[in-house]
Every structure is written in C-alpha cells, then in structure tokens.
Design an enzyme around this catalytic site. Structure first.
Site, PDB file in Angstrom:
ATOM      1  N   SER A  67      11.004 -19.218  -0.917  1.00 41.63           N
ATOM      2  CA  SER A  67      12.192 -19.188  -0.041  1.00 41.63           C
ATOM      3  C   SER A  67      11.848 -19.593   1.381  1.00 41.63           C
ATOM      4  O   SER A  67      12.369 -19.048   2.359  1.00 41.63           O
ATOM      5  CB  SER A  67      12.840 -17.788  -0.046  1.00 41.63           C
ATOM      6  OG  SER A  67      13.209 -17.418  -1.351  1.00 41.63           O
ATOM      7  N   ILE A  68      10.964 -20.570   1.494  1.00 45.47           N
ATOM      8  CA  ILE A  68      10.484 -20.983   2.816  1.00 45.47           C
ATOM      9  C   ILE A  68      11.403 -22.017   3.466  1.00 45.47           C
ATOM     10  O   ILE A  68      11.287 -22.321   4.645  1.00 45.47           O
ATOM     11  CB  ILE A  68       9.046 -21.533   2.690  1.00 45.47           C
ATOM     12  CG1 ILE A  68       8.343 -21.520   4.042  1.00 45.47           C
ATOM     13  CG2 ILE A  68       9.041 -22.910   2.080  1.00 45.47           C
ATOM     14  CD1 ILE A  68       6.866 -21.815   3.935  1.00 45.47           C
TER      15      ILE A  68
ATOM     16  N   LYS B 249      12.318 -25.147   1.584  1.00 44.31           N
ATOM     17  CA  LYS B 249      12.034 -26.498   1.078  1.00 44.31           C
ATOM     18  C   LYS B 249      13.322 -27.280   0.881  1.00 44.31           C
ATOM     19  O   LYS B 249      13.405 -28.474   1.188  1.00 44.31           O
ATOM     20  CB  LYS B 249      11.280 -26.427  -0.252  1.00 44.31           C
ATOM     21  CG  LYS B 249       9.917 -25.801  -0.190  1.00 44.31           C
ATOM     22  CD  LYS B 249       9.165 -25.936  -1.504  1.00 44.31           C
ATOM     23  CE  LYS B 249       9.907 -25.336  -2.682  1.00 44.31           C
ATOM     24  NZ  LYS B 249      10.075 -23.863  -2.561  1.00 44.31           N
TER      25      LYS B 249
ATOM     26  N   ILE C 160      16.289 -26.973   2.389  1.00 44.55           N
ATOM     27  CA  ILE C 160      16.883 -27.390   3.661  1.00 44.55           C
ATOM     28  C   ILE C 160      16.046 -28.489   4.290  1.00 44.55           C
ATOM     29  O   ILE C 160      16.575 -29.453   4.861  1.00 44.55           O
ATOM     30  CB  ILE C 160      17.016 -26.193   4.623  1.00 44.55           C
ATOM     31  CG1 ILE C 160      17.959 -25.132   4.035  1.00 44.55           C
ATOM     32  CG2 ILE C 160      17.535 -26.657   5.977  1.00 44.55           C
ATOM     33  CD1 ILE C 160      19.375 -25.615   3.799  1.00 44.55           C
TER      34      ILE C 160
ATOM     35  N   LYS D 293      -4.326 -20.145   8.971  1.00 44.10           N
ATOM     36  CA  LYS D 293      -5.135 -20.048   7.759  1.00 44.10           C
ATOM     37  C   LYS D 293      -4.297 -20.137   6.477  1.00 44.10           C
ATOM     38  O   LYS D 293      -4.710 -20.802   5.510  1.00 44.10           O
ATOM     39  CB  LYS D 293      -5.955 -18.753   7.764  1.00 44.10           C
ATOM     40  CG  LYS D 293      -7.071 -18.723   6.730  1.00 44.10           C
ATOM     41  CD  LYS D 293      -8.129 -19.777   7.019  1.00 44.10           C
ATOM     42  CE  LYS D 293      -8.990 -19.397   8.215  1.00 44.10           C
ATOM     43  NZ  LYS D 293     -10.081 -20.373   8.439  1.00 44.10           N
TER      44      LYS D 293
ATOM     45  N   GLY E 140      33.463 -14.699 -10.562  1.00 43.73           N
ATOM     46  CA  GLY E 140      32.503 -13.761 -11.111  1.00 43.73           C
ATOM     47  C   GLY E 140      32.791 -13.529 -12.580  1.00 43.73           C
ATOM     48  O   GLY E 140      33.767 -14.054 -13.131  1.00 43.73           O
TER      49      GLY E 140
ATOM     50  N   CYS F 293      38.928 -18.676  -8.869  1.00 44.62           N
ATOM     51  CA  CYS F 293      38.563 -18.389 -10.253  1.00 44.62           C
ATOM     52  C   CYS F 293      38.950 -16.955 -10.620  1.00 44.62           C
ATOM     53  O   CYS F 293      40.131 -16.661 -10.781  1.00 44.62           O
ATOM     54  CB  CYS F 293      37.088 -18.679 -10.490  1.00 44.62           C
ATOM     55  SG  CYS F 293      36.670 -18.909 -12.238  1.00 44.62           S
TER      56      CYS F 293
ATOM     57  N   HIS G 111      42.607 -14.875 -10.959  1.00 40.77           N
ATOM     58  CA  HIS G 111      42.961 -13.953 -12.032  1.00 40.77           C
ATOM     59  C   HIS G 111      43.393 -12.606 -11.457  1.00 40.77           C
ATOM     60  O   HIS G 111      44.380 -12.007 -11.914  1.00 40.77           O
ATOM     61  CB  HIS G 111      41.769 -13.748 -12.965  1.00 40.77           C
ATOM     62  CG  HIS G 111      41.341 -14.980 -13.687  1.00 40.77           C
ATOM     63  ND1 HIS G 111      40.230 -15.025 -14.506  1.00 40.77           N
ATOM     64  CD2 HIS G 111      41.860 -16.235 -13.731  1.00 40.77           C
ATOM     65  CE1 HIS G 111      40.096 -16.241 -15.005  1.00 40.77           C
ATOM     66  NE2 HIS G 111      41.061 -16.996 -14.536  1.00 40.77           N
TER      67      HIS G 111
ATOM     68  N   ARG H 155      35.853 -19.385 -18.443  1.00 44.30           N
ATOM     69  CA  ARG H 155      36.263 -19.300 -19.840  1.00 44.30           C
ATOM     70  C   ARG H 155      37.713 -18.842 -19.988  1.00 44.30           C
ATOM     71  O   ARG H 155      38.371 -19.177 -20.962  1.00 44.30           O
ATOM     72  CB  ARG H 155      35.372 -18.306 -20.605  1.00 44.30           C
ATOM     73  CG  ARG H 155      33.957 -18.775 -20.846  1.00 44.30           C
ATOM     74  CD  ARG H 155      33.203 -17.818 -21.776  1.00 44.30           C
ATOM     75  NE  ARG H 155      31.863 -18.328 -22.038  1.00 44.30           N
ATOM     76  CZ  ARG H 155      30.804 -18.069 -21.285  1.00 44.30           C
ATOM     77  NH1 ARG H 155      30.948 -17.294 -20.220  1.00 44.30           N
ATOM     78  NH2 ARG H 155      29.625 -18.571 -21.568  1.00 44.30           N
TER      79      ARG H 155
ATOM     80  N   HIS I  32      36.730 -24.253  -8.407  1.00 44.90           N
ATOM     81  CA  HIS I  32      35.828 -23.839  -7.326  1.00 44.90           C
ATOM     82  C   HIS I  32      35.788 -24.914  -6.235  1.00 44.90           C
ATOM     83  O   HIS I  32      34.896 -25.776  -6.240  1.00 44.90           O
ATOM     84  CB  HIS I  32      34.421 -23.604  -7.882  1.00 44.90           C
ATOM     85  CG  HIS I  32      34.305 -22.391  -8.733  1.00 44.90           C
ATOM     86  ND1 HIS I  32      33.903 -21.166  -8.243  1.00 44.90           N
ATOM     87  CD2 HIS I  32      34.572 -22.203 -10.053  1.00 44.90           C
ATOM     88  CE1 HIS I  32      33.901 -20.277  -9.230  1.00 44.90           C
ATOM     89  NE2 HIS I  32      34.302 -20.879 -10.340  1.00 44.90           N
TER      90      HIS I  32
ATOM     91  N   GLU J 193      34.787 -24.708  -3.286  1.00 44.58           N
ATOM     92  CA  GLU J 193      33.631 -24.590  -2.394  1.00 44.58           C
ATOM     93  C   GLU J 193      32.537 -25.603  -2.709  1.00 44.58           C
ATOM     94  O   GLU J 193      31.728 -25.940  -1.837  1.00 44.58           O
ATOM     95  CB  GLU J 193      33.053 -23.165  -2.445  1.00 44.58           C
ATOM     96  CG  GLU J 193      32.404 -22.760  -3.748  1.00 44.58           C
ATOM     97  CD  GLU J 193      33.352 -22.109  -4.740  1.00 44.58           C
ATOM     98  OE1 GLU J 193      32.878 -21.364  -5.622  1.00 44.58           O
ATOM     99  OE2 GLU J 193      34.568 -22.357  -4.650  1.00 44.58           O
TER     100      GLU J 193
END
Length: 552
Positions: free
Chosen positions: A32-33, A35, A37, A208, A372, A399, A403, A479, A524, A526
């Site tokens: 999660s460094i 990469k 982005i 290091k 979800g 979504c 509902h 679904r 969706h 987004e």
C-alpha cells in the site's frame, strides 16, 4: 555458422519494430505504498504528450478476479465496461488517464494458471512436463502482449501488486525480466517504488530499507531504471545522492514523492521532478517533452482545494472501517464538489447498528447509500431513506441503495413488510427480486449482471436534467432487480421510474417528484467519473446538497 549468426541477428532485432513501450512498476519495503497512484501519475504525464497510454494491474493472488473478495480484504471491486471485476487500481488508471480499460487489463495468478491448465488438458503442450518456466512465464507474457495487440497503445504501464520478495510475485518478476530481454532495452523500463521512513528517535530519514528492497529486486535479474521514494516529508538532495549511489541508478532517476494533500497532485509533483523527460529519454519516446500541457490537471487540483462553502455528505454503509471499500464513490463526490466549486466534508456512517444517530443525520446536507451484498446493515440504510424522505434531505442511492429506496417507499405506502428476496425470501411484497436468469446459478464469481448496459431516460425528470440526454450507458454489478410485478402499483403511489432498459423491461432509475433530490440508480455511475469530467449524477446530487445547505 551462418545459421547461428542469423538466429543471433533475429534475437537481438526482436524489439526493433515494436511500437509499444512498457513501463513496469514494482514496489518494495511495505505494501500500500502508492504504486497505483505513482503508475497512474506517470501515465497522466505521458498522456500530456498526446500518447495513447494503457495500463495493466497484475495481482499475484490465486483468485481468478476480485469479484468474491471481501471489501475489508482488498477494498472496492472495480468493474470495467466489458464486465470484468477488477482491482481498485484499475479505477485509478481510468480516472487519471481518462480512458476505459478492458477487463483483460487485470491479470491474476488465478487467470494465468487456469489458462495454462486448460491448455495442458487440451494437449497444447504435446505431452511436455508443464513448469513455471517456460509455461507460466510464457502465459504471462502472452497475456501482456494480447492487450498490446488488441488496443494499439503507445505505452503500457504494468503495475505488479504486492512487494518484491513475496513468493507469489516470483513468476511474474521472471516473466517481466524476460519481457525486457525480448522486447529490447529501449522498449522496457523498470520503476521501483519504495518507502523512506523518518525515525523520530534518530531524527533522520533512513535509506536502508530502499537499499535492501532494490537489492532484492536486483537478485531477480532486474535493475531498476528509476526509484520513486515515498516519504511523509520531502527528502533532500544528499539523500537522493546516497540512494543513487547505493542502488546503482542515475541521480536524475531518484524521484521523491512525499505525501500530498490530494492524490491528484502527484502527477504535478512527478512532473516537477522531470519524470516525463527521464522516461521519454530512457525508452526513446518520439515526443516533445517541452510541449507537455498539464494546465487542465492543475485546474483540477485547484478546484479540489476549495475551503468554502462546505457541503457535508455521508456515505451510509457497512464497510466504513476501510474507506477504500467506497473509493470510487469518494472520488466521484470529490470530482462533483470541484465541479460546482464547493469543499466536500465527507463522513462515513455505519449502517450496521440498532438505530442510526438522527442528530448526526441532522448535520448532513446530503446522504449517499452505496451498493453492497447481504442483509447486514440494510435496516440502517432503510432508516436513512426514511429520514431523507421525512426531512427532504437530498439522497442518492446506488444499486443496493436504490433497492433500499424502493423498499422504504413501498413500506410507507401500504406494503409494510416490503423487502428484497435477498433478505426475506418469504416476503409477500418482494419489490426487489432475483433476476430470472440468476435463479439457477449457484456459483458466486462472475455470475452477476456485469459491465455496460444501455439505459433510456424519461424526460422532465431530475435524472434527465442531470444527463441532458435521453440515452446513456452505465456499468452494472448486481443480481437483484426492481420487481416488475409491483411496477404499476408503486408508480400509482408516486414513484417515478426515470430510467429503463431500451426494451422497457428493466427498471434502472427511480426518483420522487416532490423532493429536493431523491434519485436511485441500479448501476454504478461512480466507475465513470473523472476528476476533469465529473459524473453528471454526482454533480446534480452535489448541487442539490449545496442548495439544501444554504436553505436549511
């Protein structure tokens, strides 16, 4: 001798006619460094040179795709236009590069091994003993080259997930090493992203970890051409020289990307570090790096730095302890806020509680209920819908959010036990039900309605006003659908069906007429929002929330 010379000539000229260049991004020290982005930011710079840039995310896990991964495990599942459930970094690539990537841009160990085993079963290897080298590594290279051939990219960014040293990554590193040799030195470069920590006790940065990470990478036969040093604060020139010396790279190839206030600043940070020019020189891109135009991107960054007016929006969901579960929604709200010139104050409210804090809801200018799966947390979402209807608070349902809107509207209008059959199979008011073609499916992965589908909008609705067009295309991942058995009855009670499939069969969007902004969509949106091109539904929602904030 003549034959040997001919073979040698063919081998070393293999990459001379290759048009596509490859930039391979690896990571070290910690996960999660950034990469993704970093890769996307390099791509944004290259796009400013009018190059056609693609991206590949390699995920070393054994899952075939991201579809069955819990959001707490891996963040959101990003869906491509052609229906592939992918790693969230594909979303970063689409937003930064302003492109739509095909699903094959996400390569996993599961996909690679499944393909090789299928070929072995069908006899493609003519009885050979199937091994990691050459069969697995050849398959990885084949997948990469297929993406190249099908899309005619000038440059492809290849991000290898995980950290150098992970056992899962070893076949991919070997394949990428081979790719460099086969495509030619001038067509492939490696960028290694590391972390330079600052130790308070010592009062200094420590290089290091970067040295050890680079050494680990070099032990695989790969020497990085550039090292991007992530740090909490900027590092100085002396530290860069030290890293260059011990990691055996050019001083110009040591780039610092310290923490920024927004991920969208990173292309500008890297551009100031002359990353574009270094990359162009290293892989011999035929571009004028002096003509790069990041003005539009600078305007995007400025628009996201507004201090006021403030609009407070809450995402009400059950995965809120990991914000990456809703990353595309979060970014889409930011894009919309920048578009209309306000500052987003984003809150996360847990829907998996006995009762929502209505005092907290009272501080909001808008409510967003995301997608979800599963029953947990649904009643909290229904409470939020009820609050938004009763108090005229702008609300956006996506979504499962749509509902929830339909269920709560039905309950308010005579169907007190209305529900989705996802949560109550015996309900007498199944206003949301399983899609007919889904009822016989038992597998979970890749079995939903996925990818882009057409939608027809009803004129004189908030939805139509947002898009300002009748026909749209949006991405799906679900679904369950609006149950057409209740379509007429709910419309008679005041629910507007503002978006439908072209054959008039599937309900895609709903809204309420006498409400500041009550819109739900099955798809969706987004996934299609961009920092320089905010999605119209999010812009319309944000505008309604802003107006509500001024008048409440």
């Amino acid at each position: 001798m003549i034959i040997n010379n001919l073979i040698t000539l063919l081998y070393f000229s293999y990459g001379e006619d290759v048009l596509t260049k490859y930039i391979i991004i690896t990571g070290g020290v910690v996960s999660s460094i950034g990469k993704g982005i970093t890769s996307a930011s390099i791509g944004r710079i290259l796009r400013s040179y009018n190059l056609k840039v693609g991206a590949i995310k390699i995920d070393p896990y054994l899952n075939w795709d991201s579809g069955t991964l819990n959001p707490y495990q891996h963040g959101e599942v990003f869906v491509t236009y052609d229906g592939m459930e992918c790693d969230l970094d594909l979303g970063h690539y689409e937003r930064f590069l302003d492109v739509e990537l095909p699903g094959v841009s996400n390569i996993t160990t599961g996909k690679v091994y499944k393909s090789v085993i299928e070929k072995e079963r069908s006899g493609d290897f003519l009885g050979a003993c199937v091994q990691i080298i050459p069969h697995i590594t050849d398959e990885i290279k084949s997948m990469i080259r297929t993406i190249t051939e099908d899309n005619d990219y000038d440059v492809i960014l290849i991000e290898l997930g995980g950290t150098v040293g992970d056992i899962e990554s070893q076949p991919f590193l070997e394949a990428l090493r081979q790719l460099r040799n086969e495509e030619g030195h001038d067509n492939v470069m490696f960028v290694h992203v590391t972390f330079v920590p600052y130790l308070d006790a010592a009062g200094e940065f420590k290089t290091k970890p970067t040295q050890h990470s680079t050494k680990e990478l070099r032990s695989t036969g790969i020497s990085p051409d550039m090292i991007v040093c992530r740090s909490q604060e900027p590092i100085d020139e002396d530290l860069k020289k030290k890293i260059a010396h011990f990691c055996d790279v050019d001083f110009k190839a040591v780039v610092n990307a310290s923490d920024a206030s927004s991920i969208y600043e990173v292309p500008l940070v890297l551009n100031k570090e002359n990353v574009g020019k270094f990359v162009a020189d290293r892989i011999k891109l035929d571009v004028d790096t002096e003509s790069a135009n990041l003005n539009q991107w600078e305007n995007v960054v400025k628009s996201l730095k507004k201090d006021n007016p403030v609009v407070t929006i809450a995402i009400i969901g059950k995965y809120i302890s990991l914000e990456d579960s809703y990353i595309s929604i979060r970014e889409s709200l930011k894009h919309a806020a920048g578009n209309i010139g306000v500052k987003l104050d984003l809150k996360y409210i847990n829907s998996d509680v006995d009762e929502l804090d209505f005092e907290e809801l009272g501080s909001l200018d808008g409510i967003l209920i995301p997608g979800g799966f599963g029953e947990r947390g649904v009643e909290g979402k229904l409470d939020a819908v009820e609050y938004a209807i009763a108090n005229n608070v702008p609300i956006f349902g996506i979504c499962l959010g749509m509902h929830s809107m339909v269920i709560q509207f039905a309950r308010r209008n005579g169907m007190k036990t209305a529900n989705s059959t996802e949560f109550d199979k015996s309900t007498i008011y199944p206003v949301i039900d399983l899609m007919e073609e889904q009822k016989k499916i038992k597998d979970m992965g890749g079995t939903m309605r996925l990818g882009s589908y057409d939608c027809k909008l009803l004129k004189n609705t908030k939805t139509f006003d947002a898009y300002n067009q009748e026909n749209i295309v949006e991405r799906h991942r679900h679904r369950y659908e609006f149950n057409n058995e209740f379509r007429d009855e709910l419309q008679e009670k005041g629910l507007i069906i503002s978006g439908i499939s072209p054959d008039d069969f599937l309900v895609e969007m709903v809204e309420l007429p006498n409400h500041p902004w009550f819109v739900g969509c099955q798809f969706h949106p987004e996934f299609k929002s961009r920092p320089n091109n905010a999605h119209p539904l999010f812009v319309s929602f944000m505008d309604a929330a802003y107006k509500y904030s001024k008048n409440k």
